[in-house]
Design an enzyme around this catalytic site. Structure first.
Site, PDB file in Angstrom:
ATOM      1  N   LYS A   1     -20.833   9.699  -0.414  1.00 26.79           N
ATOM      2  CA  LYS A   1     -20.464   9.536   1.028  1.00 26.79           C
ATOM      3  C   LYS A   1     -19.537  10.592   1.212  1.00 26.79           C
ATOM      4  O   LYS A   1     -19.333  11.528   2.209  1.00 26.79           O
ATOM      5  CB  LYS A   1     -19.927   8.283   1.441  1.00 26.79           C
ATOM      6  CG  LYS A   1     -19.047   8.361   2.597  1.00 26.79           C
ATOM      7  CD  LYS A   1     -18.468   6.925   2.932  1.00 26.79           C
ATOM      8  CE  LYS A   1     -17.156   6.646   2.343  1.00 26.79           C
ATOM      9  NZ  LYS A   1     -16.111   7.294   3.032  1.00 26.79           N
ATOM     10  N   ASN A   2     -18.494  10.900   0.245  1.00 23.47           N
ATOM     11  CA  ASN A   2     -17.308  11.603   0.785  1.00 23.47           C
ATOM     12  C   ASN A   2     -17.662  13.253   0.146  1.00 23.47           C
ATOM     13  O   ASN A   2     -16.771  14.081   0.538  1.00 23.47           O
ATOM     14  CB  ASN A   2     -15.954  11.077  -0.090  1.00 23.47           C
ATOM     15  CG  ASN A   2     -15.449   9.784   0.519  1.00 23.47           C
ATOM     16  OD1 ASN A   2     -16.016   9.551   1.575  1.00 23.47           O
ATOM     17  ND2 ASN A   2     -14.727   9.236  -0.415  1.00 23.47           N
TER      18      ASN A   2
ATOM     19  N   ARG B   1     -12.453   8.033  11.465  1.00 21.90           N
ATOM     20  CA  ARG B   1     -11.422   8.805  11.587  1.00 21.90           C
ATOM     21  C   ARG B   1     -11.512  10.061  10.670  1.00 21.90           C
ATOM     22  O   ARG B   1     -10.685  11.182  10.851  1.00 21.90           O
ATOM     23  CB  ARG B   1      -9.995   8.151  10.983  1.00 21.90           C
ATOM     24  CG  ARG B   1     -10.039   7.581   9.737  1.00 21.90           C
ATOM     25  CD  ARG B   1      -8.802   7.470   9.167  1.00 21.90           C
ATOM     26  NE  ARG B   1      -7.693   8.364   9.587  1.00 21.90           N
ATOM     27  CZ  ARG B   1      -7.552   9.365   8.965  1.00 21.90           C
ATOM     28  NH1 ARG B   1      -8.288  10.072   8.071  1.00 21.90           N
ATOM     29  NH2 ARG B   1      -6.454  10.197   9.252  1.00 21.90           N
TER      30      ARG B   1
ATOM     31  N   CYS C   1      -5.969   3.631  10.073  1.00 20.68           N
ATOM     32  CA  CYS C   1      -7.173   2.980   9.816  1.00 20.68           C
ATOM     33  C   CYS C   1      -6.671   1.633   8.997  1.00 20.68           C
ATOM     34  O   CYS C   1      -5.556   1.604   9.026  1.00 20.68           O
ATOM     35  CB  CYS C   1      -8.212   3.630   9.112  1.00 20.68           C
ATOM     36  SG  CYS C   1      -7.932   3.771   7.585  1.00 20.68           S
TER      37      CYS C   1
ATOM     38  N   ARG D   1      -2.714   7.205   7.859  1.00 17.76           N
ATOM     39  CA  ARG D   1      -3.703   8.565   7.545  1.00 17.76           C
ATOM     40  C   ARG D   1      -3.211   9.518   8.496  1.00 17.76           C
ATOM     41  O   ARG D   1      -3.776   9.979   9.509  1.00 17.76           O
ATOM     42  CB  ARG D   1      -5.136   8.142   7.935  1.00 17.76           C
ATOM     43  CG  ARG D   1      -5.735   6.861   7.437  1.00 17.76           C
ATOM     44  CD  ARG D   1      -5.792   6.876   5.760  1.00 17.76           C
ATOM     45  NE  ARG D   1      -6.650   7.662   5.445  1.00 17.76           N
ATOM     46  CZ  ARG D   1      -8.009   7.446   5.317  1.00 17.76           C
ATOM     47  NH1 ARG D   1      -8.306   6.179   5.798  1.00 17.76           N
ATOM     48  NH2 ARG D   1      -9.101   8.398   4.826  1.00 17.76           N
TER      49      ARG D   1
ATOM     50  N   ILE E   1      -2.008  13.260   9.543  1.00 20.90           N
ATOM     51  CA  ILE E   1      -2.763  14.756   9.714  1.00 20.90           C
ATOM     52  C   ILE E   1      -1.928  16.006   9.598  1.00 20.90           C
ATOM     53  O   ILE E   1      -2.260  17.041   9.866  1.00 20.90           O
ATOM     54  CB  ILE E   1      -3.803  14.652  10.624  1.00 20.90           C
ATOM     55  CG1 ILE E   1      -3.329  14.840  12.042  1.00 20.90           C
ATOM     56  CG2 ILE E   1      -4.924  13.816  10.421  1.00 20.90           C
ATOM     57  CD1 ILE E   1      -4.245  15.054  13.120  1.00 20.90           C
ATOM     58  N   ASP E   2      -0.624  15.486   9.055  1.00 14.40           N
ATOM     59  CA  ASP E   2       0.390  16.683   9.390  1.00 14.40           C
ATOM     60  C   ASP E   2       0.117  17.852   8.465  1.00 14.40           C
ATOM     61  O   ASP E   2       0.285  19.125   8.816  1.00 14.40           O
ATOM     62  CB  ASP E   2       1.631  16.116   8.946  1.00 14.40           C
ATOM     63  CG  ASP E   2       1.758  15.572   7.581  1.00 14.40           C
ATOM     64  OD1 ASP E   2       1.099  14.536   7.514  1.00 14.40           O
ATOM     65  OD2 ASP E   2       2.601  15.718   6.691  1.00 14.40           O
ATOM     66  N   LEU E   3      -0.592  17.525   7.195  1.00 16.07           N
ATOM     67  CA  LEU E   3      -0.932  18.696   6.292  1.00 16.07           C
ATOM     68  C   LEU E   3      -2.035  19.374   6.860  1.00 16.07           C
ATOM     69  O   LEU E   3      -1.985  20.857   6.641  1.00 16.07           O
ATOM     70  CB  LEU E   3      -1.443  18.064   5.159  1.00 16.07           C
ATOM     71  CG  LEU E   3      -0.194  17.120   4.264  1.00 16.07           C
ATOM     72  CD1 LEU E   3      -0.632  16.792   3.078  1.00 16.07           C
ATOM     73  CD2 LEU E   3       0.866  18.075   3.958  1.00 16.07           C
TER      74      LEU E   3
ATOM     75  N   ASP F   1     -10.072   4.569  -4.511  1.00 19.08           N
ATOM     76  CA  ASP F   1     -11.334   3.849  -3.829  1.00 19.08           C
ATOM     77  C   ASP F   1     -11.962   2.825  -4.801  1.00 19.08           C
ATOM     78  O   ASP F   1     -12.677   1.935  -4.397  1.00 19.08           O
ATOM     79  CB  ASP F   1     -12.526   4.809  -3.377  1.00 19.08           C
ATOM     80  CG  ASP F   1     -11.811   5.559  -2.148  1.00 19.08           C
ATOM     81  OD1 ASP F   1     -12.226   6.900  -2.059  1.00 19.08           O
ATOM     82  OD2 ASP F   1     -10.839   5.316  -1.683  1.00 19.08           O
TER      83      ASP F   1
ATOM     84  N   ARG G   1     -20.635   1.046   5.923  1.00 21.57           N
ATOM     85  CA  ARG G   1     -20.191   2.583   6.103  1.00 21.57           C
ATOM     86  C   ARG G   1     -20.599   3.504   4.892  1.00 21.57           C
ATOM     87  O   ARG G   1     -20.511   4.548   4.839  1.00 21.57           O
ATOM     88  CB  ARG G   1     -18.661   2.365   6.400  1.00 21.57           C
ATOM     89  CG  ARG G   1     -18.348   2.055   7.850  1.00 21.57           C
ATOM     90  CD  ARG G   1     -16.997   1.887   8.176  1.00 21.57           C
ATOM     91  NE  ARG G   1     -16.663   3.510   8.165  1.00 21.57           N
ATOM     92  CZ  ARG G   1     -15.491   3.846   8.506  1.00 21.57           C
ATOM     93  NH1 ARG G   1     -14.683   3.074   8.940  1.00 21.57           N
ATOM     94  NH2 ARG G   1     -15.134   5.157   8.476  1.00 21.57           N
TER      95      ARG G   1
END
Ligand code: EPZ
Length: 423
Positions: free
Chosen positions: A22-23, A92, A116, A121, A123-125, A307, A399
């Site tokens: 998936k990733n 997301r 989530c 989570r 997203i600054d980076l 995970d 998912r």
């Protein structure tokens, strides 16, 4: 949303092929936006996150065809630059389309992905890296509205080896003007898969799998045919399920190099593991108990993957002795543990630390999935528990796991997906 009904206590035995990752498929689908003609991606998992990514590509104007675990993506007419709020909320990780959209349209407008089930989570980076690449971010509440006169290569150092940020930078850099160097890059196998796909398209990316990735911008990227790597987290989940039920199984389409820490811990727990060219077998039918592995700390790759934590906790809930789990990646990853307690587990949680005292037996009951991997942990527990377990909100599990019911049925699991169908 659908539910899974499991009748537990049956050893899982047999042969199952592991799905594509998936990733990997998600960032590679974003990368296909950059191709000037068709891309054919093989070994894709038919999961709801893939369908969410298809909706995003369609919203941007790309044509997609999905059949028999292959997806054809034609982005020639994909000139859109906005991802609808509904789709951003559905998945997301859609934030990783940002770099690709900017590369194609020099403009991108997406709603703030927000937190989530497993954490804030941030997203600054992602944002600070894009700013270094000549991107202007307009602060509009709730939205990330950005534009560029042209993406420029930059020397970027990540304060944390973020998988998503590494991928977004690679996608923004592959057709940028100049060279981009990512220091402290994520080293996950999915990053290497993305590099390999970009290079097959005509990109010039090197260093994936190490902490320094170099991307030399090119003018054009052509279409490509590419096969996704196997899903190491699905493999880890199923291995834990076989161990928890004292079964004996062979998993095909596995890259054991991506699983080395998980396999080492399963051996420490007393499982017999044999590794082959592209498969792995696990035998637990001759052991009368699973040993605790004492301490597990989740880490960025090549450490123990966050995970794989939840399914492993379910396994250790039935081990002999106590196991200390330290979750170092996400701040809210233990919600599923309350549901394991309902099944008779003995686990104490304090912040990012869970102390699991193994018990002899778990008992089936009605439980609720709150996130993807927490739901998978409940599957592992339900398969080992005595009696019937009903897992509500199984859509979370769908998912990331392609037909989890079919795979586990093939191993003799008594599991049914009810009111199913991709959400
Ligand atoms: C990817 O998420 C995966 N998702 C996750 O898998 C996985 O758990 C995670 O990497 C870690 O391996 C996909 O690939 C679609 P990160 P991502 O950016 O990219 C912090 C699953 O179950 N961070 O490496 O979001 C963040 O808060 C999912 O398949 C910042 O602080 O992970 C977290 O603590 C769950 N600022 C840590 O880094 C940022 O800008 C890891 O995040 C970005 C991240």
């Amino acid at each position: 949303m659908s539910k899974l009904v499991i009748n537990g206590g049956y050893p899982l035995c047999g042969v199952v092929r592991i799905q594509g990752a998936k990733n990997s498929v998600l960032p590679i689908m974003a990368a296909a936006l950059l191709a000037e003609d068709e891309c054919v991606i093989e070994n894709v998992p038919d999961i709801s996150d893939l369908h969410s990514a298809i909706e995003i590509l369609s919203a941007l104007g790309a044509q997609t065809t999905l059949y028999e675990n292959k997806i054809v993506i034609d982005s020639r007419y994909a000139k859109g630059f906005e991802i609808p709020d509904t789709l951003m909320r559905k998945m997301r990780s859609s934030i990783m389309f940002l770099g690709a959209i900017l590369s194609v349209s020099k403009r991108a407008k997406v709603s703030f992905p927000g937190g989530c089930e497993i954490g804030n989570r941030p997203i600054d980076l992602h944002i600070s890296a894009l700013k270094k690449m000549n991107v202007t971010i307009h602060d509009t509440f709730g939205y990330i509205d950005c534009e560029t006169k042209g993406l420029l290569g930059a020397n970027i150092t990540l304060s944390f080896p973020s998988v998503g940020a590494t991928e977004n930078i690679m996608l923004a850099a592959v057709k940028a003007d100049g060279v981009t160097v990512i220091n402290n890059a994520a080293k996950e196998p999915e990053i290497t898969d993305l590099q390999d796909f970009l290079n097959v398209m005509g990109g010039r990316v090197s260093g994936a799998g190490t902490s320094v990735i170099t991307i030399s911008g090119v003018k054009r990227l052509h279409g490509a045919r590419y096969k996704i790597i196997p899903d190491r987290i699905v493999a880890s989940t199923y291995l834990c399920a076989v161990a928890a039920t004292r079964g004996n199984a062979l998993f095909k389409n596995v890259d054991t190099q991506h699983l080395s820490v998980v396999l080492s811990l399963l051996r420490d727990a007393g499982c017999k593991i044999d590794e082959y060219h592209d498969s792995v077998s696990i035998e637990c039918d001759k052991i009368n108990h699973v040993d605790t592995v004492n301490l597990i700390r989740t880490m960025p790759y090549p450490g123990f993957p966050t995970d794989a934590g939840p399914p492993f906790v379910s396994l250790m809930a039935l081990a002999t002795g106590s196991t200390v789990f330290v979750e170092t990646i996400f701040e809210n990853r233990f919600k599923y543990i309350g549901e394991l307690l309902r099944m008779g587990a003995n686990i104490k949680v304090e912040g990012r630390v869970a102390v699991v005292e193994g018990v002899n037996r778990l008992y089936g009951t009605s439980v609720e999935a709150y996130d993807l991997r927490g739901g998978a942990a409940l599957c592992v527990a339900g398969l080992a528990a005595e009696g019937e377990t009903e897992i509500l909100n199984a859509g979370y599990i769908e998912r990331g796991y392609e037909h989890i019911d079919r795979d586990l049925q093939e191993l003799g699991g008594k599991i049914e997906l009810i009111d199913g169908g991709l959400q």
